[in-house]
Write a protein that holds these residues in place. Structure first.
Motif, PDB file in Angstrom:
ATOM      1  N   SER A   2       0.836  -1.209   0.000  1.00 43.83           N
ATOM      2  CA  SER A   2       0.000   0.000   0.000  1.00 43.83           C
ATOM      3  C   SER A   2       0.864   1.250   0.000  1.00 43.83           C
ATOM      4  CB  SER A   2      -0.923  -0.006   1.217  1.00 43.83           C
ATOM      5  OG  SER A   2      -0.172  -0.035   2.419  1.00 43.83           O
ATOM      6  N   GLY A   3       2.028   1.158   0.699  1.00 41.89           N
ATOM      7  CA  GLY A   3       2.949   2.295   0.700  1.00 41.89           C
ATOM      8  C   GLY A   3       3.515   2.547  -0.675  1.00 41.89           C
ATOM      9  N   ASN A   4       3.829   1.497  -1.418  1.00 45.44           N
ATOM     10  CA  ASN A   4       4.346   1.645  -2.781  1.00 45.44           C
ATOM     11  C   ASN A   4       3.303   2.259  -3.700  1.00 45.44           C
ATOM     12  OD1 ASN A   4       6.804   0.544  -2.067  1.00 45.44           O
ATOM     13  ND2 ASN A   4       6.193  -1.557  -2.601  1.00 45.44           N
ATOM     14  N   VAL A   5       2.044   1.845  -3.508  1.00 44.62           N
ATOM     15  CA  VAL A   5       0.954   2.399  -4.322  1.00 44.62           C
ATOM     16  C   VAL A   5       0.828   3.898  -4.101  1.00 44.62           C
ATOM     17  CG1 VAL A   5      -1.544   2.412  -4.675  1.00 44.62           C
ATOM     18  CG2 VAL A   5      -0.327   0.236  -4.444  1.00 44.62           C
ATOM     19  N   ARG A   6       0.915   4.309  -2.834  1.00 48.40           N
ATOM     20  CA  ARG A   6       0.821   5.741  -2.532  1.00 48.40           C
ATOM     21  C   ARG A   6       1.991   6.509  -3.135  1.00 48.40           C
ATOM     22  NH1 ARG A   6      -1.124   3.900   2.600  1.00 48.40           N
ATOM     23  NH2 ARG A   6       0.994   4.026   3.480  1.00 48.40           N
ATOM     24  N   VAL A   7       3.187   5.914  -3.088  1.00 52.66           N
ATOM     25  CA  VAL A   7       4.370   6.563  -3.672  1.00 52.66           C
ATOM     26  C   VAL A   7       4.207   6.692  -5.181  1.00 52.66           C
ATOM     27  CG1 VAL A   7       6.832   6.315  -4.118  1.00 52.66           C
ATOM     28  CG2 VAL A   7       5.920   5.831  -1.829  1.00 52.66           C
ATOM     29  N   GLN A   8       3.711   5.612  -5.825  1.00 53.45           N
ATOM     30  CA  GLN A   8       3.520   5.651  -7.272  1.00 53.45           C
ATOM     31  C   GLN A   8       2.456   6.684  -7.661  1.00 53.45           C
ATOM     32  OE1 GLN A   8       2.601   1.647  -8.367  1.00 53.45           O
ATOM     33  NE2 GLN A   8       4.671   0.856  -7.922  1.00 53.45           N
ATOM     34  N   LYS A   9       1.385   6.763  -6.868  1.00 54.09           N
ATOM     35  CA  LYS A   9       0.342   7.746  -7.135  1.00 54.09           C
ATOM     36  C   LYS A   9       0.888   9.161  -7.002  1.00 54.09           C
ATOM     37  CE  LYS A   9      -4.299   9.180  -5.730  1.00 54.09           C
ATOM     38  NZ  LYS A   9      -5.438   8.935  -4.783  1.00 54.09           N
ATOM     39  N   ALA A  10       1.668   9.399  -5.953  1.00 55.82           N
ATOM     40  CA  ALA A  10       2.269  10.723  -5.748  1.00 55.82           C
ATOM     41  C   ALA A  10       3.221  11.063  -6.893  1.00 55.82           C
ATOM     42  CB  ALA A  10       3.009  10.758  -4.407  1.00 55.82           C
ATOM     43  N   GLN A  11       3.946  10.044  -7.391  1.00 57.14           N
ATOM     44  CA  GLN A  11       4.869  10.280  -8.497  1.00 57.14           C
ATOM     45  C   GLN A  11       4.115  10.642  -9.774  1.00 57.14           C
ATOM     46  OE1 GLN A  11       8.252  10.335  -8.284  1.00 57.14           O
ATOM     47  NE2 GLN A  11       8.177  11.113 -10.381  1.00 57.14           N
ATOM     48  N   ARG A  12       2.968   9.959 -10.019  1.00 58.48           N
ATOM     49  CA  ARG A  12       2.164  10.275 -11.201  1.00 58.48           C
ATOM     50  C   ARG A  12       1.617  11.701 -11.130  1.00 58.48           C
ATOM     51  NH1 ARG A  12       0.149   4.971 -10.486  1.00 58.48           N
ATOM     52  NH2 ARG A  12      -1.733   5.803  -9.498  1.00 58.48           N
ATOM     53  N   ILE A  13       1.171  12.086  -9.944  1.00 56.89           N
ATOM     54  CA  ILE A  13       0.666  13.459  -9.768  1.00 56.89           C
ATOM     55  C   ILE A  13       1.782  14.472  -9.993  1.00 56.89           C
ATOM     56  CG2 ILE A  13      -0.269  15.084  -8.075  1.00 56.89           C
ATOM     57  CD1 ILE A  13      -1.766  12.727  -6.807  1.00 56.89           C
ATOM     58  N   PHE A  14       2.967  14.159  -9.470  1.00 55.50           N
ATOM     59  CA  PHE A  14       4.103  15.061  -9.635  1.00 55.50           C
ATOM     60  C   PHE A  14       4.497  15.187 -11.109  1.00 55.50           C
ATOM     61  CE2 PHE A  14       8.747  15.756  -9.773  1.00 55.50           C
ATOM     62  CZ  PHE A  14       8.806  16.979  -9.141  1.00 55.50           C
ATOM     63  N   ASP A  15       4.517  14.053 -11.823  1.00 51.68           N
ATOM     64  CA  ASP A  15       4.857  14.072 -13.255  1.00 51.68           C
ATOM     65  C   ASP A  15       3.831  14.879 -14.050  1.00 51.68           C
ATOM     66  OD1 ASP A  15       7.099  12.556 -12.787  1.00 51.68           O
ATOM     67  OD2 ASP A  15       6.121  10.643 -13.276  1.00 51.68           O
ATOM     68  N   ALA A  16       2.556  14.764 -13.651  1.00 48.71           N
ATOM     69  CA  ALA A  16       1.509  15.538 -14.328  1.00 48.71           C
ATOM     70  C   ALA A  16       1.699  17.031 -14.093  1.00 48.71           C
ATOM     71  CB  ALA A  16       0.132  15.096 -13.842  1.00 48.71           C
ATOM     72  N   GLU A  17       2.104  17.390 -12.862  1.00 46.90           N
ATOM     73  CA  GLU A  17       2.311  18.799 -12.549  1.00 46.90           C
ATOM     74  C   GLU A  17       3.490  19.379 -13.344  1.00 46.90           C
ATOM     75  OE1 GLU A  17       0.299  20.677 -10.766  1.00 46.90           O
ATOM     76  OE2 GLU A  17      -0.954  18.903 -10.539  1.00 46.90           O
ATOM     77  N   LEU A  18       4.463  18.536 -13.648  1.00 51.27           N
ATOM     78  CA  LEU A  18       5.615  19.015 -14.417  1.00 51.27           C
ATOM     79  C   LEU A  18       5.205  19.459 -15.826  1.00 51.27           C
ATOM     80  CD1 LEU A  18       8.393  16.422 -13.460  1.00 51.27           C
ATOM     81  CD2 LEU A  18       8.228  18.799 -12.732  1.00 51.27           C
ATOM     82  N   LYS A  19       4.081  18.941 -16.323  1.00 52.73           N
ATOM     83  CA  LYS A  19       3.615  19.296 -17.663  1.00 52.73           C
ATOM     84  C   LYS A  19       2.903  20.645 -17.675  1.00 52.73           C
ATOM     85  CE  LYS A  19       3.041  14.435 -18.964  1.00 52.73           C
ATOM     86  NZ  LYS A  19       2.094  13.379 -19.401  1.00 52.73           N
ATOM     87  N   ARG A  20       2.708  21.234 -16.513  1.00 49.17           N
ATOM     88  CA  ARG A  20       1.989  22.504 -16.434  1.00 49.17           C
ATOM     89  C   ARG A  20       2.968  23.680 -16.389  1.00 49.17           C
ATOM     90  NH1 ARG A  20      -2.750  20.518 -12.219  1.00 49.17           N
ATOM     91  NH2 ARG A  20      -4.222  19.830 -13.829  1.00 49.17           N
ATOM     92  N   ALA A  21       3.883  23.681 -17.321  1.00 52.63           N
ATOM     93  CA  ALA A  21       4.898  24.732 -17.352  1.00 52.63           C
ATOM     94  C   ALA A  21       4.283  26.097 -17.628  1.00 52.63           C
ATOM     95  CB  ALA A  21       5.954  24.405 -18.405  1.00 52.63           C
ATOM     96  N   PHE A  22       3.277  26.134 -18.535  1.00 51.37           N
ATOM     97  CA  PHE A  22       2.651  27.413 -18.867  1.00 51.37           C
ATOM     98  C   PHE A  22       1.907  27.989 -17.658  1.00 51.37           C
ATOM     99  CE2 PHE A  22       2.902  25.655 -23.243  1.00 51.37           C
ATOM    100  CZ  PHE A  22       3.654  26.674 -23.800  1.00 51.37           C
TER     101      PHE A  22
END
Length: 465
Positions: A2-22
């Motif tokens: 469950s801890g790995n799932v939360r880490v992976q979810k947080a990583q996906r959210i972080f990667d999505a935020e990186l696309k919001r450069a504008f």
């Protein structure tokens, strides 16, 4: 696991935020301009320059540090540095030019200038008439406010000739004039003024003529509520009565007569073909913005909508935060002084609140409904819940601004929006349809019938307000 799932979810959210450069560039750049401008108002120009260079230096240094460490977050600081640098450069250029124009005119001496009236005047509560004007020799320069005791008996885009002694805005008028690029004001005796025909201003004349043509058709279809319909369709708040303006302001409904995303969404809702819908919308939305005077709210809505529909044409999903960031970036670069206006800050603040919070509030309300009733929410509940959640989200982000600009805002605005927005969503397309039908001339009876319906809906709206 469950801890790995939360880490992976947080990583996906972080990667999505990186696309919001504008989004990062637009928001950081806008924040820098607003901070530097208010610093110049309340402290000094030197302090404002320190703030400007400070933002650029900090974001640039953070990018260098995190890039050297190989961190992905370096992209965020690069976007922030670009946004801060570009916006602050535009602000600095405009700020210097604004100061030069103001100092050149407001030096205590009389100047021989031909001032061209660029729009209709308005009467203040104190009985004076104010007219926006620009020097004929410099149509792209800052605006000059012409003040008279009596109305000027001349058409718009007429030049006033003579020697004038200009004065700079002082006290509480400084920020207002700065936000509208008004560099000076001048008092003129209307009876002694000398008028002549002005040259140039071709685009402004065309837009003014289009607006007056629309106003003429509104007057033809509306018997009683012409002023309100002019404000609703064209954003001309000065056409409303003082009682109407105060009532809308007290109820927190002033945004319904500031042409914005609400009006644009209704405007395109009836076009069904995807390709025609996208192309027509992109063209029409900027025409609407031009006729409404390129106010902050309509330009923001136009840019965001155009970006979204351009993404549809290219079959690419658009991001609302990126669209809002791009809209802010374009407006601040083109007109950095407008970033401290109430209309700009309230429009972008409300939109940001809706993007970030409205959907989350809606999910919470639907979840609460299900837990209480053991049934899924029906359409009626989802409709009114959506209005309530949108109003709450916008209120949270605009309340500090409302308190600063107007001394506060009643929480009742959340509930007044729930009652009145459904009426506006019917009133606005009916009003637009009535005007379009009136333009055909041979469909005047149908246009008059719709105009009568608009009058009654306006009366109902004002009754609730």
């Amino acid at each position: 696991p469950s801890g790995n799932v939360r880490v992976q979810k947080a990583q996906r959210i972080f990667d999505a935020e990186l696309k919001r450069a504008f989004a990062v560039s637009g928001f950081v750049g806008t924040f820098c301009v607003v901070a530097a401008t208010f610093t110049s108002f309340y402290i000094s120009s030197a302090a404002a320059l320190t703030v400007a260079f400070g933002f650029c230096s900090v974001t640039g240094c953070l990018f260098i540090i995190f890039n050297a460490l190989g961190k992905k977050i370096a992209k965020i600081f690069l976007a922030a540095f670009i946004g801060a640098s570009v916006c602050m450069s535009a602000w600095l250029f405009k700020y210097i030019n604004y100061g030069k124009q103001r100092n050149a005119l407001c030096d205590g001496e009389k100047h021989t200038v031909r001032l061209v009236m660029t729009d209709d005047g308005r009467k203040t509560l104190s009985g004076y008439y104010l007219y926006p004007a620009k020097p004929e020799s410099a149509p792209l320069a800052g605006e000059i406010t012409v003040i008279t005791r009596e109305p000027l008996e001349c058409p718009v885009f007429t030049a006033i000739e003579g020697e004038f002694k200009f004065s700079a805005p002082e006290g509480k008028y400084t920020a207002t004039n700065y936000a509208s690029s008004t560099v000076a004001s001048v008092f003129i005796d209307a009876k002694k003024a000398s008028f002549s025909e002005a040259d140039g201003f071709i685009f402004s004349k065309a837009i003014y003529s289009a607006r007056k043509y629309i106003e003429k058709n509104i007057e033809a279809v509306a018997e009683k509520k012409q002023g309100f319909l002019k404000a609703l369709i064209l954003g001309r708040k000065q056409e409303m009565s003082l009682r109407q303006r105060e009532a809308l302001s007290d109820a927190g409904l002033s945004h319904i007569v500031a042409v914005s995303g609400l009006h644009i969404s209704v405007f395109i809702a009836f076009v069904r073909n995807r390709f025609i819908r996208n192309i027509t919308f992109i063209l029409a939305v900027f025409l609407l913005a031009a006729v409404c005077g390129f106010t902050s709210s309509v330009v923001r809505a136009a840019l965001m909508s155009a970006l979204a529909f351009s993404g549809n044409l290219l079959r690419r999903k658009s991001d609302n935060l990126n669209n809002l960031g791009v809209a802010a970036l374009i407006i601040v670069i083109a007109a950095p002084l407008s970033a401290v206006s109430a209309s700009f800050l309230l429009s972008f603040g409300a939109t940001l609140g809706i993007i970030l919070l409205a959907e989350k509030f809606s999910v919470l309300s639907s979840t609460a409904f299900f837990r209480l009733t053991k049934h899924y929410p029906n359409r009626v509940f989802r409709f009114f819940s959506g209005l309530f959640c949108t109003s709450i989200a916008a209120f949270f982000f605009t309340f500090p601004l409302l308190y600063y600009f107007f001394g506060g805002q009643s929480f009742i605005s959340v509930f007044s929006n729930i009652v009145c927005l459904p009426i506006v969503s019917i009133l606005y397309p009916c009003a637009v349809a009535a005007v379009l039908l009136e333009m055909t001339r041979f469909l005047h009876p149908l246009a008059a019938a719709l105009g009568y319906a608009c009058d009654k809906m306006t009366e109902l709206l004002m009754f609730f307000v």
